[in-house]
Motif scaffolding. Structure first.
Motif, PDB file in Angstrom:
ATOM      1  N   THR A 110       0.795  -1.237   0.000  1.00  0.00           N
ATOM      2  CA  THR A 110       0.000   0.000   0.000  1.00  0.00           C
ATOM      3  C   THR A 110       0.823   1.280   0.000  1.00  0.00           C
ATOM      4  O   THR A 110       0.251   2.367  -0.087  1.00  0.00           O
ATOM      5  CB  THR A 110      -0.924   0.028   1.234  1.00  0.00           C
ATOM      6  N   THR A 111       2.139   1.177   0.090  1.00  0.00           N
ATOM      7  CA  THR A 111       2.983   2.376   0.229  1.00  0.00           C
ATOM      8  C   THR A 111       3.791   2.650  -1.040  1.00  0.00           C
ATOM      9  O   THR A 111       4.587   1.820  -1.466  1.00  0.00           O
ATOM     10  CB  THR A 111       3.954   2.232   1.422  1.00  0.00           C
ATOM     11  N   GLY A 112       3.564   3.825  -1.593  1.00  0.00           N
ATOM     12  CA  GLY A 112       4.379   4.281  -2.720  1.00  0.00           C
ATOM     13  C   GLY A 112       5.580   5.051  -2.214  1.00  0.00           C
ATOM     14  O   GLY A 112       5.549   5.668  -1.141  1.00  0.00           O
ATOM     15  N   TYR A 113       6.656   5.017  -3.005  1.00  0.00           N
ATOM     16  CA  TYR A 113       7.915   5.636  -2.585  1.00  0.00           C
ATOM     17  C   TYR A 113       8.493   6.416  -3.760  1.00  0.00           C
ATOM     18  O   TYR A 113       8.569   5.897  -4.888  1.00  0.00           O
ATOM     19  CB  TYR A 113       8.893   4.556  -2.128  1.00  0.00           C
ATOM     20  N   ILE A 114       8.892   7.677  -3.508  1.00  0.00           N
ATOM     21  CA  ILE A 114       9.543   8.512  -4.519  1.00  0.00           C
ATOM     22  C   ILE A 114      10.865   9.012  -3.954  1.00  0.00           C
ATOM     23  O   ILE A 114      10.889   9.644  -2.892  1.00  0.00           O
ATOM     24  CB  ILE A 114       8.662   9.717  -4.921  1.00  0.00           C
ATOM     25  N   LEU A 115      11.957   8.731  -4.658  1.00  0.00           N
ATOM     26  CA  LEU A 115      13.276   9.245  -4.281  1.00  0.00           C
ATOM     27  C   LEU A 115      13.565  10.467  -5.145  1.00  0.00           C
ATOM     28  O   LEU A 115      13.731  10.353  -6.357  1.00  0.00           O
ATOM     29  CB  LEU A 115      14.358   8.182  -4.493  1.00  0.00           C
ATOM     30  N   GLN A 116      13.635  11.632  -4.507  1.00  0.00           N
ATOM     31  CA  GLN A 116      13.901  12.885  -5.224  1.00  0.00           C
ATOM     32  C   GLN A 116      15.229  13.456  -4.741  1.00  0.00           C
ATOM     33  O   GLN A 116      15.408  13.712  -3.553  1.00  0.00           O
ATOM     34  CB  GLN A 116      12.773  13.891  -4.975  1.00  0.00           C
ATOM     35  N   THR A 117      16.148  13.688  -5.674  1.00  0.00           N
ATOM     36  CA  THR A 117      17.506  14.088  -5.292  1.00  0.00           C
ATOM     37  C   THR A 117      17.857  15.531  -5.652  1.00  0.00           C
ATOM     38  O   THR A 117      18.984  15.958  -5.424  1.00  0.00           O
ATOM     39  CB  THR A 117      18.526  13.151  -5.948  1.00  0.00           C
ATOM     40  N   GLY A 118      16.928  16.282  -6.226  1.00  0.00           N
ATOM     41  CA  GLY A 118      17.208  17.668  -6.575  1.00  0.00           C
ATOM     42  C   GLY A 118      15.935  18.438  -6.864  1.00  0.00           C
ATOM     43  O   GLY A 118      14.827  17.890  -6.826  1.00  0.00           O
ATOM     44  N   PHE A 119      16.106  19.736  -7.161  1.00  0.00           N
ATOM     45  CA  PHE A 119      14.969  20.604  -7.494  1.00  0.00           C
ATOM     46  C   PHE A 119      15.300  21.414  -8.745  1.00  0.00           C
ATOM     47  O   PHE A 119      15.264  22.643  -8.732  1.00  0.00           O
ATOM     48  CB  PHE A 119      14.655  21.543  -6.325  1.00  0.00           C
ATOM     49  N   THR A 120      15.628  20.724  -9.830  1.00  0.00           N
ATOM     50  CA  THR A 120      15.864  21.421 -11.084  1.00  0.00           C
ATOM     51  C   THR A 120      14.548  21.524 -11.860  1.00  0.00           C
ATOM     52  O   THR A 120      13.498  21.065 -11.410  1.00  0.00           O
ATOM     53  CB  THR A 120      16.940  20.711 -11.916  1.00  0.00           C
ATOM     54  N   GLU A 121      14.616  22.133 -13.031  1.00  0.00           N
ATOM     55  CA  GLU A 121      13.410  22.425 -13.814  1.00  0.00           C
ATOM     56  C   GLU A 121      12.574  21.173 -14.071  1.00  0.00           C
ATOM     57  O   GLU A 121      13.105  20.120 -14.436  1.00  0.00           O
ATOM     58  CB  GLU A 121      13.798  23.071 -15.148  1.00  0.00           C
ATOM     59  N   ASN A 122      11.272  21.324 -13.867  1.00  0.00           N
ATOM     60  CA  ASN A 122      10.261  20.307 -14.183  1.00  0.00           C
ATOM     61  C   ASN A 122      10.256  19.100 -13.250  1.00  0.00           C
ATOM     62  O   ASN A 122       9.581  18.109 -13.540  1.00  0.00           O
ATOM     63  CB  ASN A 122      10.400  19.825 -15.637  1.00  0.00           C
ATOM     64  N   VAL A 123      10.964  19.160 -12.138  1.00  0.00           N
ATOM     65  CA  VAL A 123      10.932  18.011 -11.221  1.00  0.00           C
ATOM     66  C   VAL A 123       9.537  17.833 -10.625  1.00  0.00           C
ATOM     67  O   VAL A 123       9.108  16.709 -10.327  1.00  0.00           O
ATOM     68  CB  VAL A 123      12.000  18.146 -10.111  1.00  0.00           C
ATOM     69  N   SER A 124       8.793  18.929 -10.469  1.00  0.00           N
ATOM     70  CA  SER A 124       7.431  18.811  -9.928  1.00  0.00           C
ATOM     71  C   SER A 124       6.550  17.994 -10.871  1.00  0.00           C
ATOM     72  O   SER A 124       5.682  17.231 -10.409  1.00  0.00           O
ATOM     73  CB  SER A 124       6.817  20.193  -9.690  1.00  0.00           C
ATOM     74  N   ASP A 125       6.767  18.133 -12.182  1.00  0.00           N
ATOM     75  CA  ASP A 125       6.018  17.307 -13.147  1.00  0.00           C
ATOM     76  C   ASP A 125       6.379  15.837 -12.983  1.00  0.00           C
ATOM     77  O   ASP A 125       5.520  14.958 -13.086  1.00  0.00           O
ATOM     78  CB  ASP A 125       6.308  17.756 -14.585  1.00  0.00           C
ATOM     79  N   ALA A 126       7.663  15.573 -12.728  1.00  0.00           N
ATOM     80  CA  ALA A 126       8.109  14.189 -12.541  1.00  0.00           C
ATOM     81  C   ALA A 126       7.486  13.589 -11.282  1.00  0.00           C
ATOM     82  O   ALA A 126       7.086  12.415 -11.273  1.00  0.00           O
ATOM     83  CB  ALA A 126       9.634  14.124 -12.471  1.00  0.00           C
ATOM     84  N   VAL A 127       7.392  14.381 -10.210  1.00  0.00           N
ATOM     85  CA  VAL A 127       6.761  13.902  -8.975  1.00  0.00           C
ATOM     86  C   VAL A 127       5.274  13.646  -9.220  1.00  0.00           C
ATOM     87  O   VAL A 127       4.717  12.634  -8.766  1.00  0.00           O
ATOM     88  CB  VAL A 127       6.968  14.911  -7.827  1.00  0.00           C
ATOM     89  N   ASN A 178       3.792  12.857 -12.088  1.00  0.00           N
ATOM     90  CA  ASN A 178       3.641  11.649 -12.913  1.00  0.00           C
ATOM     91  C   ASN A 178       3.874  10.385 -12.094  1.00  0.00           C
ATOM     92  O   ASN A 178       3.168   9.382 -12.253  1.00  0.00           O
ATOM     93  CB  ASN A 178       4.609  11.701 -14.096  1.00  0.00           C
ATOM     94  N   ALA A 179       4.895  10.442 -11.207  1.00  0.00           N
ATOM     95  CA  ALA A 179       5.173   9.283 -10.342  1.00  0.00           C
ATOM     96  C   ALA A 179       3.984   9.014  -9.427  1.00  0.00           C
ATOM     97  O   ALA A 179       3.608   7.852  -9.206  1.00  0.00           O
ATOM     98  CB  ALA A 179       6.439   9.536  -9.528  1.00  0.00           C
ATOM     99  N   TYR A 180       3.379  10.082  -8.903  1.00  0.00           N
ATOM    100  CA  TYR A 180       2.216   9.918  -8.025  1.00  0.00           C
ATOM    101  C   TYR A 180       1.109   9.144  -8.736  1.00  0.00           C
ATOM    102  O   TYR A 180       0.543   8.185  -8.185  1.00  0.00           O
ATOM    103  CB  TYR A 180       1.696  11.284  -7.562  1.00  0.00           C
ATOM    104  N   GLY A 208      -1.936   0.933  -6.672  1.00  0.00           N
ATOM    105  CA  GLY A 208      -2.589   0.613  -5.408  1.00  0.00           C
ATOM    106  C   GLY A 208      -2.099   1.399  -4.214  1.00  0.00           C
ATOM    107  O   GLY A 208      -2.370   1.033  -3.066  1.00  0.00           O
ATOM    108  N   MET A 209      -1.381   2.502  -4.455  1.00  0.00           N
ATOM    109  CA  MET A 209      -0.833   3.287  -3.350  1.00  0.00           C
ATOM    110  C   MET A 209      -1.935   3.886  -2.481  1.00  0.00           C
ATOM    111  O   MET A 209      -2.874   4.497  -2.987  1.00  0.00           O
ATOM    112  CB  MET A 209       0.051   4.406  -3.902  1.00  0.00           C
ATOM    113  N   LYS A 210      -1.784   3.732  -1.167  1.00  0.00           N
ATOM    114  CA  LYS A 210      -2.683   4.363  -0.199  1.00  0.00           C
ATOM    115  C   LYS A 210      -1.916   5.260   0.780  1.00  0.00           C
ATOM    116  O   LYS A 210      -2.515   5.927   1.621  1.00  0.00           O
ATOM    117  CB  LYS A 210      -3.455   3.293   0.573  1.00  0.00           C
ATOM    118  N   ARG A 211      -0.595   5.253   0.689  1.00  0.00           N
ATOM    119  CA  ARG A 211       0.272   6.110   1.493  1.00  0.00           C
ATOM    120  C   ARG A 211       1.499   6.420   0.660  1.00  0.00           C
ATOM    121  O   ARG A 211       1.970   5.565  -0.099  1.00  0.00           O
ATOM    122  CB  ARG A 211       0.661   5.393   2.789  1.00  0.00           C
ATOM    123  N   LEU A 212       2.033   7.658   0.783  1.00  0.00           N
ATOM    124  CA  LEU A 212       3.178   8.065  -0.038  1.00  0.00           C
ATOM    125  C   LEU A 212       4.342   8.502   0.838  1.00  0.00           C
ATOM    126  O   LEU A 212       4.179   9.300   1.762  1.00  0.00           O
ATOM    127  CB  LEU A 212       2.794   9.218  -0.967  1.00  0.00           C
TER     128      LEU A 212
END
Length: 537
Positions: free
Chosen positions: A193-210, A212-214, A221-225
């Protein structure tokens, strides 16, 4: 009345005169400094015994001047603009491979990126670069070799390569491409039930990548992130605001900033509709989480939108802006401090004195102020974001650091790759007991400092006792203690087997299955993450 009017007018004149004098004084001091600087340079140019290294002197002088301000205000000359752009966008023109330089030797391909020009042209871990465009790498520094590999996308670069497995020397021409190193290095489900995102920086368009990953994790089936910002040193503030906007209502205050005047105050609110304001959030941070990472974690904490777990963050609450200067240089200058929604400034009270790992030292409550989250919880300023749930960071022995930093593990992995054409899939691969025996036999033959931390402290203490003339009087005690803490190389390596294997395992799978595989192995042994996942269950 006339006397009162005269007295009032006199005060106004004095105030205005002081203001003008202050302005003149400030301008005068700046002009005086420029004249002195110019005079010193002219005299050196005329009288100094050797020719002046003007480029180095200029850079060193500017750097020394800016060091008097803060650690983040820096001068970037024209020739370093490409490195600056790489830092801001994680994009460059090249072949897409991590290299390292053998001491007094050639350049080694340590790891080609999946799908990169290096990968497509058959370069593998362990291939030895003898020459780049005809220039031998043996006489080049690692950065010089890297710079020669980089260039405008679409242009060719020629390599002379000694292949790892066959030993053949071949010529390879590679067409450079635009290489982008993603900030979202990995995402996936870490349990049912747990989704995981590893984010290593804050360059252009990373919010779009987050974003899309969401959505992909939600489909799985993610119920917690869990958003992992450990070691994320930050980057662009707008990307941090956009990431927060995914999980809080439109119009929410994320961060504010203030410069040297009241008029410089700015508020930054979310401007887009969120994707999910209900899903439980865990933000993982540590002492390497800085700047934009602290904007995200501070906002999520202050808005009571999620749980911050890990270790206290770095404590960088200063905003930098880029200013162009003459001769195509850039000045990255601190222009403001930023504040979380509750009003906290996360900037460390004293950024010049930190722990060895860069983290904020202990700050007594008497030097900090209380603030309130949206639901009334108490949070404090003074340096970084203190997690809601503190989870101890794993500590490694001195031996493990030595094996990594001395290159023993890297050199063993090259040997392993040379002897194994393939390995099992990353989910099935494990470094076996038989493999570890092979590593022990290899490591025994390598030169590295295998002393324990206790032994290094003992050796230092013994030197101090010798300086003070006390060692001879304590010889029996020192000999007994030395014998008690002495441990031979093989025995110490075997003792630390459980610490060593994860490092070797990760390095091996990366060579066969690339970066994502290494992250999967790291997560396999991530005790902090396991404790975070268990919290509240």
């Amino acid at each position: 009345m006339r006397r009162i009017c005269f007295f009032t007018a006199a005060i106004v004149v004095v105030a205005l005169s002081s203001s003008v004098a202050f302005g003149q004084s400030k301008s005068f001091r700046l002009g005086q400094w420029v004249e002195i600087y110019d005079s010193v340079l002219k005299e050196l140019n005329m009288s100094y015994v050797d020719s002046l290294p003007l480029d180095r002197m200029m850079k060193a002088g500017i750097d020394a001047m800016l060091e008097e301000l803060d650690p983040y205000t820096i001068y970037v000359p024209e020739e370093e603009n490409e490195d600056l752009q790489m830092m801001l966008s994680k994009t460059y023109g090249g072949i897409g491979a991590i290299i390292y330089k053998k001491k007094e030797g050639n350049v080694i391909i340590n790891e080609p990126y999946a799908g990169s020009p290096a990968y497509k042209n058959g370069l593998v871990c362990g291939d030895e670069i003898i020459a780049i465009d005809g220039v031998p790498t043996k006489g080049l520094e690692s950065k010089e070799s890297s710079d020669r590999m980089k260039g405008k996308p679409g242009t060719p670069v020629k390599f002379t390569v000694r292949k790892l497995r066959t030993g053949d020397t071949v010529n390879v021409e590679i067409i450079r491409e635009r290489i982008h190193i993603p900030d979202v290095e990995y995402f996936g489900m870490v349990d049912d039930t747990t989704g995981y995102i590893l984010q290593t920086g804050f360059t252009e368009n990373v919010s779009d990548a987050v974003r899309n990953a969401y959505f992909k994790l939600k489909e799985a089936g993610m119920k917690r992130l869990v958003l992992d910002l450990r070691g994320n040193g930050g980057g662009l503030m707008p990307e941090a605001i956009d990431i927060v906007s995914l999980f809080v209502p439109k119009g929410s205050l994320v961060v504010s900033s203030k410069g040297s005047t009241q008029e410089s105050y700015r508020e930054y609110r979310t401007t887009s509709e969120p994707v999910d304001t209900e899903i439980p959030l865990v933000i993982m941070v540590d002492s390497g989480s800085a700047s934009s990472s602290e904007i995200v974690s501070g906002a999520i904490q202050d808005l009571d939108r999620g749980t911050i777990m890990g270790q206290r963050t770095y404590g960088k609450g200063l905003v930098q802006s880029m200013r162009p200067i003459i001769y195509n240089g850039q000045l990255k200058i601190t222009t403001a401090k930023y504040y979380t929604p509750s009003g906290r400034c996360v900037q460390a009270i004293d950024y010049s004195h930190r722990n060895e790992d860069g983290s904020v030292g202990h700050i007594p409550d008497s030097l900090t102020s209380e603030f309130r989250t949206a639901k009334g919880r108490i949070v404090r300023d003074g340096g970084g974001i203190t997690p809601d749930v503190e989870i101890e960071y794993p500590r490694y022995s001195r031996l493990v650091y030595s094996l990594v930093l001395s290159g023993v593990i890297d050199n063993y992995v090259l040997k392993y790759v040379r002897e194994h054409d393939s390995i099992a899939s990353v989910d099935e691969y494990h470094f076996t007991d038989e493999d570890f025996e092979d590593f022990v036999e290899f490591a025994k033959t390598q030169e590295f400092d295998y002393r324990s931390s206790a032994k290094t402290y003992f050796d230092q203490m013994k030197k101090e006792l010798e300086k003070d003339g006390l060692a001879d009087n304590m010889k029996a005690e020192l000999d007994a203690l030395s014998k008690a803490i002495e441990m031979d190389k093989e025995k110490f390596i075997r003792l630390k087997k459980d610490e060593i294997i994860p490092f070797i395992e990760e390095e091996i799978v990366v060579r066969y299955w690339y970066q994502e595989a290494g992250i999967k192995v790291r997560l396999r042994y991530d005790e902090q993450l396991k404790k975070a996942l268990a919290y509240g269950k």
